[in-house]
Scaffold this motif. Sequence first.
Motif, PDB file in Angstrom:
ATOM      1  N   GLY A 110      17.118  -6.381  -4.731  1.00 12.74           N
ATOM      2  CA  GLY A 110      16.234  -5.643  -3.840  1.00 12.74           C
ATOM      3  C   GLY A 110      16.396  -6.084  -2.397  1.00 12.74           C
ATOM      4  O   GLY A 110      17.187  -6.960  -2.066  1.00 12.74           O
ATOM      5  N   LYS A 111      15.611  -5.489  -1.543  1.00 12.31           N
ATOM      6  CA  LYS A 111      15.733  -5.685  -0.107  1.00 12.31           C
ATOM      7  C   LYS A 111      14.616  -6.584   0.416  1.00 12.31           C
ATOM      8  O   LYS A 111      13.456  -6.447   0.027  1.00 12.31           O
ATOM      9  CB  LYS A 111      15.673  -4.329   0.597  1.00 12.31           C
ATOM     10  N   THR A 112      14.982  -7.537   1.280  1.00 13.19           N
ATOM     11  CA  THR A 112      13.991  -8.282   2.052  1.00 13.19           C
ATOM     12  C   THR A 112      13.694  -7.448   3.286  1.00 13.19           C
ATOM     13  O   THR A 112      14.588  -7.176   4.093  1.00 13.19           O
ATOM     14  CB  THR A 112      14.529  -9.661   2.465  1.00 13.19           C
ATOM     15  N   GLU A 113      12.437  -7.021   3.436  1.00 11.21           N
ATOM     16  CA  GLU A 113      12.128  -6.029   4.463  1.00 11.21           C
ATOM     17  C   GLU A 113      10.783  -6.302   5.103  1.00 11.21           C
ATOM     18  O   GLU A 113       9.820  -6.692   4.437  1.00 11.21           O
ATOM     19  CB  GLU A 113      12.145  -4.629   3.848  1.00 11.21           C
TER      20      GLU A 113
ATOM     21  N   SER B  17      19.964  -6.587   2.323  1.00 11.27           N
ATOM     22  CA  SER B  17      20.245  -6.913   0.927  1.00 11.27           C
ATOM     23  C   SER B  17      21.725  -7.209   0.824  1.00 11.27           C
ATOM     24  O   SER B  17      22.509  -6.903   1.739  1.00 11.27           O
ATOM     25  CB  SER B  17      19.864  -5.756   0.003  1.00 11.27           C
ATOM     26  N   MET B  18      22.144  -7.797  -0.296  1.00 12.61           N
ATOM     27  CA  MET B  18      23.560  -8.113  -0.430  1.00 12.61           C
ATOM     28  C   MET B  18      23.910  -8.422  -1.879  1.00 12.61           C
ATOM     29  O   MET B  18      23.046  -8.735  -2.706  1.00 12.61           O
ATOM     30  CB  MET B  18      23.942  -9.301   0.458  1.00 12.61           C
TER      31      MET B  18
ATOM     32  N   SER C 266      28.788  -8.594   0.579  1.00 19.59           N
ATOM     33  CA  SER C 266      28.590  -7.243   1.101  1.00 19.59           C
ATOM     34  C   SER C 266      27.150  -7.063   1.584  1.00 19.59           C
ATOM     35  O   SER C 266      26.387  -6.293   0.999  1.00 19.59           O
ATOM     36  CB  SER C 266      28.923  -6.196   0.036  1.00 19.59           C
ATOM     37  N   PRO C 267      26.760  -7.779   2.649  1.00 18.09           N
ATOM     38  CA  PRO C 267      25.416  -7.574   3.199  1.00 18.09           C
ATOM     39  C   PRO C 267      25.276  -6.200   3.842  1.00 18.09           C
ATOM     40  O   PRO C 267      26.242  -5.645   4.381  1.00 18.09           O
ATOM     41  CB  PRO C 267      25.299  -8.680   4.260  1.00 18.09           C
ATOM     42  N   GLU C 268      24.071  -5.666   3.783  1.00 15.97           N
ATOM     43  CA  GLU C 268      23.736  -4.418   4.458  1.00 15.97           C
ATOM     44  C   GLU C 268      22.468  -4.627   5.266  1.00 15.97           C
ATOM     45  O   GLU C 268      21.486  -5.198   4.772  1.00 15.97           O
ATOM     46  CB  GLU C 268      23.526  -3.281   3.461  1.00 15.97           C
ATOM     47  N   LEU C 269      22.482  -4.182   6.517  1.00 18.62           N
ATOM     48  CA  LEU C 269      21.352  -4.308   7.431  1.00 18.62           C
ATOM     49  C   LEU C 269      20.828  -2.915   7.745  1.00 18.62           C
ATOM     50  O   LEU C 269      21.577  -2.057   8.237  1.00 18.62           O
ATOM     51  CB  LEU C 269      21.792  -5.026   8.709  1.00 18.62           C
ATOM     52  N   SER C 270      19.575  -2.678   7.439  1.00 19.29           N
ATOM     53  CA  SER C 270      18.983  -1.365   7.674  1.00 19.29           C
ATOM     54  C   SER C 270      17.758  -1.495   8.570  1.00 19.29           C
ATOM     55  O   SER C 270      17.104  -2.541   8.610  1.00 19.29           O
ATOM     56  CB  SER C 270      18.583  -0.708   6.349  1.00 19.29           C
ATOM     57  N   SER C 271      17.437  -0.438   9.287  1.00 20.51           N
ATOM     58  CA  SER C 271      16.240  -0.453  10.120  1.00 20.51           C
ATOM     59  C   SER C 271      15.778   0.971  10.382  1.00 20.51           C
ATOM     60  O   SER C 271      16.551   1.928  10.288  1.00 20.51           O
ATOM     61  CB  SER C 271      16.509  -1.169  11.450  1.00 20.51           C
TER      62      SER C 271
END
Length: 444
Positions: free
Chosen positions: A398-401, A427-428, A74-79
């Motif tokens: 956590g998120k790689t950002e 993140s996933m 369940s990856p999530e891509l945010s920007s």
Amino acid sequence: MKNLLRLAVVLFTTATFAQAGHIMQGVGAVNMSMGGASTAQPLDISGALQWNPAAISVFDNKIIDFSIGVFFSSPELSSTAGSYSGITKDDRGVSPMPALAYVYGKEGSKHTFGVSAFGISGFGVTFPESMSNPINMPQSMNGFGHVESDYMLLQVGLAWAYEITENLSIGVQPTINYAALELAPNPISAPDFPVAMGGTGKGYPTSDKASAIGYGAQFGIFYNSPEGIKIGASYKTAQKFDKLQFTNTYLDGSAAPDVEFAMDYPAILSFGLGYSKGDIDLALDFRQVDYENTAGFEAKGWQITESGPMTGYPTGAVKGFGWKNVQILSAGLQYKGIEKLPLRVGYTYSSNPIDDELAFFSLPATAVIKHAFQFGFSYPLTDKLMLNGVYHHGASDGKTEGPMLSPLAISPTNPYGVVPDTKVGYSMTTDMVMVGVSYTFAKK
């Protein structure tokens, strides 16, 4: 040979998703349930063939092992860009994960042989186009639109182990690999820039599925003391591949320039400790994954025009992922105190190969899991047939950002082209249920 390996990929690596960078943490139901630890604790033939060919010397029978898993991610891509911000969820769905191994051993012989077909590496995402998430906005609005990737690597190995003494063995395993990669859009290709910049505004193209053959080897040593202490070490060389040849197409259906890309599999150094006493089997592995010297992963930044009137200017194509080396710690415990029901728990830790400032370059390969937990069991169906099972859960913790990057923003003080007031992250979590059977042709 390539057609034969392509068929094997369809059968055994329909979709493989990695946990440590793009490397599978374990292979087969038993090895996965031990967190992937097997360099010095060969509880099953699949784990031994994957992590230390010398360790197959403990098996004195003909054994075949097959596992099949169902993998959920369940990856999530945010920007964020200025006042725009959004999240896109992956809609790839469920993926199968098979593994097949065979070992031929004979009591009293110093030689043991093995063959394996494993999906040892992969990544893939499917992020649909979005009008709210800036990174997934249409290319005409300076986003990437629909983002999709599909990478898989099948490795076939032929192993030989030799017992130098009753307690000390060495092993070698030549390997042949088949890899395939598909990208949409294809960041390895230079985009067709807007009209104002001398282009026609077609943006980044998408690619077909490119494939390549690679070769390598693995070497190992294994010591099994009479007191139950076990020590192992192995070195898997970098798997060197031919260049991937991409045929590109723009979104309007017109042909785009073809490109090629070198992408190898990194060298892996593994050390292991094992201990067996009574009803307890313990395993601990440490691995160093050498991404920093691997083609396709060591390069970072944007490609630069090398000739013509635009010499020295960025093309808009990406050089590589720019990943750091990865350290992996795997630990597992097996308890055999319940009759006919060995139980196993495993844990895997992996460092993150992606620098925050370069997170933008790894949008197609977001499958980085920091913590993974496993629980497994075995049950004898007959005196020769063993049923194995495992449940896995992993999280990126956590998120790689990092910031969005653009070749148009490059300057002497901004070498990667950081776009102000932007960020992109992913993140996933992962879950998997795997079952397998192990059949011993002639038990002692």
